[in-house]
Design a protein around this motif. Structure first.
Motif, short mmCIF file in Angstrom:
data_model
loop_
_atom_site.label_atom_id
_atom_site.label_comp_id
_atom_site.label_asym_id
_atom_site.label_seq_id
_atom_site.Cartn_x
_atom_site.Cartn_y
_atom_site.Cartn_z
N UNK A 1 11.28 2.87 -1.96
CA UNK A 1 10.93 2.38 -3.29
C UNK A 1 12.10 1.70 -4.01
N UNK A 2 13.31 2.23 -3.85
CA UNK A 2 14.45 1.69 -4.59
C UNK A 2 15.39 0.88 -3.71
N UNK A 3 15.40 1.15 -2.42
CA UNK A 3 16.31 0.45 -1.55
C UNK A 3 15.72 -0.77 -0.88
N UNK A 4 14.38 -0.87 -0.89
CA UNK A 4 13.72 -1.94 -0.15
C UNK A 4 12.95 -2.91 -1.03
N UNK A 5 12.50 -2.47 -2.20
CA UNK A 5 11.51 -3.24 -2.97
C UNK A 5 12.01 -4.60 -3.44
N UNK A 6 13.26 -4.70 -3.82
CA UNK A 6 13.75 -5.95 -4.39
C UNK A 6 13.81 -7.09 -3.39
N UNK A 7 13.22 -8.21 -3.73
CA UNK A 7 13.37 -9.43 -2.96
C UNK A 7 12.49 -9.57 -1.73
N UNK B 1 0.83 -1.21 0.00
CA UNK B 1 0.00 0.00 0.00
C UNK B 1 0.86 1.25 0.00
N UNK B 2 1.95 1.22 0.76
CA UNK B 2 2.86 2.36 0.80
C UNK B 2 3.54 2.56 -0.55
N UNK B 3 3.98 1.47 -1.16
CA UNK B 3 4.61 1.55 -2.48
C UNK B 3 3.65 2.10 -3.52
#
Length: 226
Positions: free
Chosen positions: A130-136, A80-82
């Motif tokens: 968005x860019x530092x957390x989203x992957x994986x 939801x935050x993303x």
């Protein structure tokens, strides 16, 4: 004089209780905003994996029940935050693109890239989320992330000054270009976390500008060679 039935009938509509000027729905929405704001702060500060639902609730001054009224899990809260951050980015970039539609390609590109950079760099927490957390994180988050990239690729595909006759191929190049741009953002974010130079925001803008211009030159050369 006879009173009408409607005039005589008492109004049994329940009065919605207001607390601090807010009714139940408004208080619920306020709690949701508080939870998302706290999730932004904590995910950026101590990472997604290092943050618990209880910490989010404590930071937001919202009970655990209030959390589960809105989100079924921490993952759902992150998605939801993303989504919220993505909508803000997309709206800002699309607005600037529309405002600069009459400009030449390079001027329009700089305006759009600057809008994109400031949307993420003016509040570094948003870039981290968005860019530092989203992957994986999870398949659901990866699906959201891929959807964001596809939107950005399709958007970039509408901005090129030249159009490849093969729409599928043109979109593929745009999507690949977005991947490169996002990687530059991720690298800038890593540099920022390591104590980057004060002019790093301008550096990111210049690097993105240069990268997209190089891709455009390649698209133009490929079109001329056919």
């Amino acid at each position: 004089m006879t009173r009408s039935k409607s005039a005589a009938r008492p109004d049994h509509t329940p009065v919605r209780r207001r607390i601090r000027g807010l009714d139940a729905d408004e208080r619920s929405e306020q709690r949701r905003r508080q939870l998302l704001a706290s999730a932004t702060e904590l995910f950026a500060l101590q990472s997604y994996s290092g943050t618990s639902i209880e910490q989010i609730c404590q930071h937001a001054y919202v009970g655990t029940k209030g959390f589960y009224d809105h989100f079924e899990s921490k993952e759902a809260c992150y998605v939801a935050l993303l989504e919220q951050i993505t909508v803000q980015f997309q709206q800002r970039v699309a607005e600037v693109a529309a405002e600069s539609a009459a400009l030449d390609w390079e001027q329009r590109l700089r305006a759009v890239v600057a809008a994109f950079v400031h949307a993420i760099a003016d509040d570094v927490r948003l870039a981290k989320v968005t860019f530092g957390e989203a992957g994986g994180i999870s398949p659901a988050v990866e699906k959201q992330r891929r959807g964001n990239r596809r939107w950005a690729g399709a958007f970039l595909n509408t901005q090129w000054p030249t159009v490849d006759a093969d729409e599928r191929r043109s979109l593929a190049v745009s999507l690949a270009a977005i991947g490169g741009m996002f990687e530059l953002v991720a690298d800038w974010l890593h540099h920022h976390d390591d104590g980057g130079a004060p002019d790093s925001v301008q550096t990111l803008t210049d690097d993105l500008m240069h990268f997209v211009k190089v891709v455009e030159l390649g698209r133009r050369a490929a079109a001329e060679s056919r």
